[in-house]
Enzyme design. Structure first.
Site, mmCIF file in Angstrom:
data_model
loop_
_atom_site.group_PDB
_atom_site.id
_atom_site.type_symbol
_atom_site.label_atom_id
_atom_site.label_comp_id
_atom_site.label_asym_id
_atom_site.label_seq_id
_atom_site.Cartn_x
_atom_site.Cartn_y
_atom_site.Cartn_z
ATOM 1 N N CYS A 1 0.745 -1.205 0.085
ATOM 2 C CA CYS A 1 -0.094 -0.009 -0.238
ATOM 3 C C CYS A 1 0.800 1.381 -0.050
ATOM 4 C CB CYS A 1 -1.177 0.080 1.159
ATOM 5 S SG CYS A 1 -1.930 -1.463 1.175
ATOM 6 N N HIS B 1 -3.119 7.255 1.879
ATOM 7 C CA HIS B 1 -3.605 5.681 1.480
ATOM 8 C C HIS B 1 -4.910 5.659 1.942
ATOM 9 C CE1 HIS B 1 -4.038 1.798 0.560
ATOM 10 N NE2 HIS B 1 -3.758 1.430 2.140
ATOM 11 N N ASN C 1 -10.257 -0.271 0.451
ATOM 12 C CA ASN C 1 -8.673 -0.106 0.076
ATOM 13 C C ASN C 1 -8.233 -0.778 -1.249
ATOM 14 O OD1 ASN C 1 -5.743 -0.439 0.414
ATOM 15 N ND2 ASN C 1 -6.026 -1.178 2.562
HETATM 16 N N1 ACO Z 1 -18.194 -7.828 10.319
HETATM 17 C C1 ACO Z 1 -18.716 -8.096 11.427
HETATM 18 N N2 ACO Z 1 -17.996 -8.414 12.446
HETATM 19 C C2 ACO Z 1 -16.754 -8.346 12.329
HETATM 20 C C3 ACO Z 1 -16.116 -8.242 11.046
HETATM 21 C C4 ACO Z 1 -16.857 -7.959 9.902
HETATM 22 N N3 ACO Z 1 -16.577 -7.827 8.616
HETATM 23 N N4 ACO Z 1 -14.650 -8.493 11.197
HETATM 24 C C5 ACO Z 1 -14.246 -8.583 12.323
HETATM 25 N N5 ACO Z 1 -15.567 -8.582 13.108
HETATM 26 C C6 ACO Z 1 -15.599 -8.710 14.337
HETATM 27 C C7 ACO Z 1 -14.621 -9.700 15.094
HETATM 28 O O1 ACO Z 1 -15.040 -10.783 14.912
HETATM 29 C C8 ACO Z 1 -14.799 -9.112 16.399
HETATM 30 O O2 ACO Z 1 -15.791 -9.796 17.228
HETATM 31 P P1 ACO Z 1 -15.766 -10.191 18.693
HETATM 32 O O3 ACO Z 1 -15.644 -9.026 19.530
HETATM 33 O O4 ACO Z 1 -16.939 -10.996 18.948
HETATM 34 O O5 ACO Z 1 -14.475 -11.086 18.575
HETATM 35 C C9 ACO Z 1 -15.206 -7.641 16.442
HETATM 36 O O6 ACO Z 1 -15.735 -7.335 15.082
HETATM 37 C C10 ACO Z 1 -14.087 -6.627 16.657
HETATM 38 O O7 ACO Z 1 -13.014 -6.979 15.888
HETATM 39 P P2 ACO Z 1 -11.793 -6.316 15.721
HETATM 40 O O8 ACO Z 1 -10.525 -6.792 14.931
HETATM 41 O O9 ACO Z 1 -11.279 -5.797 17.153
HETATM 42 O O10 ACO Z 1 -12.182 -4.844 15.053
HETATM 43 P P3 ACO Z 1 -11.503 -3.497 14.908
HETATM 44 O O11 ACO Z 1 -12.273 -2.507 15.616
HETATM 45 O O12 ACO Z 1 -10.065 -3.600 15.311
HETATM 46 O O13 ACO Z 1 -11.725 -3.337 13.408
HETATM 47 C C11 ACO Z 1 -10.300 -3.505 11.517
HETATM 48 C C12 ACO Z 1 -11.164 -4.254 12.520
HETATM 49 C C13 ACO Z 1 -11.243 -2.471 10.603
HETATM 50 C C14 ACO Z 1 -9.740 -4.326 10.572
HETATM 51 C C15 ACO Z 1 -9.450 -2.569 12.392
HETATM 52 O O14 ACO Z 1 -8.347 -3.261 13.008
HETATM 53 C C16 ACO Z 1 -8.514 -1.676 11.232
HETATM 54 O O15 ACO Z 1 -8.798 -0.879 10.287
HETATM 55 N N6 ACO Z 1 -7.279 -2.108 11.104
HETATM 56 C C17 ACO Z 1 -6.368 -1.502 10.067
HETATM 57 C C18 ACO Z 1 -6.506 -2.357 8.732
HETATM 58 C C19 ACO Z 1 -6.204 -1.766 7.630
HETATM 59 O O16 ACO Z 1 -6.442 -0.850 7.332
HETATM 60 N N7 ACO Z 1 -5.278 -2.299 6.948
HETATM 61 C C20 ACO Z 1 -4.817 -1.866 5.633
HETATM 62 C C21 ACO Z 1 -3.594 -1.156 6.013
HETATM 63 S S1 ACO Z 1 -2.279 -1.335 5.136
HETATM 64 C C22 ACO Z 1 -2.872 -1.800 3.707
HETATM 65 O O17 ACO Z 1 -3.529 -1.077 3.083
HETATM 66 C C23 ACO Z 1 -2.422 -3.203 3.078
#
Ligand code: ACO
Length: 312
Positions: free
Chosen positions: A106, A239, A269
């Site tokens: 990315c 990004h 993304n």
């Molecule tokens: N739908 C519904 N529920 C979901 C989903 C989904 N698609 N995905 C995860 N959950 C649930 C999980 O199972 C978890 O449930 P639980 O509490 O019962 O265990 C709950 O949602 C919370 O999960 P988290 O992983 O803690 O959620 P978080 O608030 O951290 O959000 C996310 C997840 C959006 C991936 C976040 O961590 C994030 O934005 N990270 C950065 C990722 C990113 O941007 N990557 C790309 C950057 S680098 C690049 O571009 C390659």
């Protein structure tokens, strides 16, 4: 972007049919994403990149023959080799010029722009086509709701030319390979088979925490190199991974969200394609104008990160 557009509702329905549960509310609240585009079978990064390249050349008033360097930033190349840049070059009809890919996930577009800028500064190139192109849908695990809702396909491109007045003022690139495991596609080709998992794996929370701090430090280092400060930035073009990462970065740089170009809602993304897609939308809509100062910044697998400051 390829024509096939899936709103969150469309994707939720497709995933539900496979027994994978998610919702529009969850996706919008955690990421800001409302839709993404997926390429049709047989459409590759070079095809999306070709459309973006033609459009950029037209906007710049240049022909394929004017180009003496093509850099394609991609993590989803058409083939293991040759590079997507070579394939794109032939489709574009710019045969003969230097062409290669940059693989920084990315951060790829920021890396590619910085490399093209360096080559122009040394006189190695005069007119560079820099493309970010991805078909991330090919490497998504549609049984993993924590990743498959986040990504989309697309491409964007810019033309850079030698000039007495520098457009790119400074850049700052970094990588730290100890974080390979938090965001990767671990599979590889060997002996005619794919060994290991060829689908994207991500520890979202680890990525989130790292991303915000690294983007802040790259932005500040880039500004310092140019002798400028945050108040000199007209637009931040980050990004487009996640609205919350963009909001946190803007807060750290004391920038109002009014100064941040945000297009993630419409394409998710798209990795190396996300910055040029955002830039294209902002330039063509008139949001961003000639003469304004833009800070581009990216972060991604590797871990890689970087920023680049330019006057449009
Ligand atoms: N739908 C519904 N529920 C979901 C989903 C989904 N698609 N995905 C995860 N959950 C649930 C999980 O199972 C978890 O449930 P639980 O509490 O019962 O265990 C709950 O949602 C919370 O999960 P988290 O992983 O803690 O959620 P978080 O608030 O951290 O959000 C996310 C997840 C959006 C991936 C976040 O961590 C994030 O934005 N990270 C950065 C990722 C990113 O941007 N990557 C790309 C950057 S680098 C690049 O571009 C390659």
């Amino acid at each position: 972007m390829p024509p096939r557009r899936l709103t969150n509702a469309d994707l939720v329905a497709e995933l539900a049919a496979k027994g994978v549960e998610t919702s529009d509310e969850w996706i919008v609240e955690r990421t800001g994403i409302r839709a993404r585009h997926f390429a049709a079978e047989g459409v590759y990064s070079s095809d999306l990149g070709l459309e973006a390249a033609r459009s950029a050349l037209q906007a710049a008033g240049r022909k394929p023959q004017d180009i003496d360097l093509i850099i394609v930033a991609t993590s989803t190349p058409d083939m293991v080799f040759p590079s997507t840049a070579c394939i794109l070059q032939n489709k574009l009809g710019a045969n003969g010029c230097a062409a290669f890919d940059v693989q920084a996930v990315c951060s790829g577009f920021v890396y590619a722009l910085a490399v093209a800028d360096s080559m122009i500064q040394t006189g190695a190139a005069k007119c560079a086509l820099v493309v970010g192109a991805e078909v991330f849908s090919r490497i998504l695990d549609f049984n993993d709701r924590t990743t498959c809702v986040l990504f989309g396909d697309g491409a964007g491109a810019v033309v850079l030319e030698a000039s007495e007045t520098p457009g790119i003022l400074a850049s700052d690139l970094h990588a730290d390979g100890k974080h390979v495991g938090i965001l990767c596609v671990p599979g590889h080709v060997s002996g005619g088979a794919i060994l290991g998992d060829p689908l994207l794996k991500m520890d979202g929370q680890a990525v989130f925490k790292l991303a915000v701090g690294l983007l802040e430090s790259a932005a500040k280092a880039t500004l310092a190199k140019a002798g400028l400060t945050e108040s000199d930035i007209d637009w931040l073009v980050p990004h487009q991974a996640n609205i919350r990462i963009m909001q946190s970065t803007a807060r750290k740089l004391k920038l109002s969200m009014d100064k941040v170009v945000v297009t993630v809602a419409q394409h998710g993304n798209t990795s190396a394609a996300s910055i040029p897609l955002a830039l294209d939308t902002a330039v063509r809509s008139g949001q961003v104008k000639t003469g304004e100062t833009l800070l581009l910044e990216g972060v991604g697998g590797g871990f890689t990160w970087g920023a680049l400051l330019l006057v449009l």
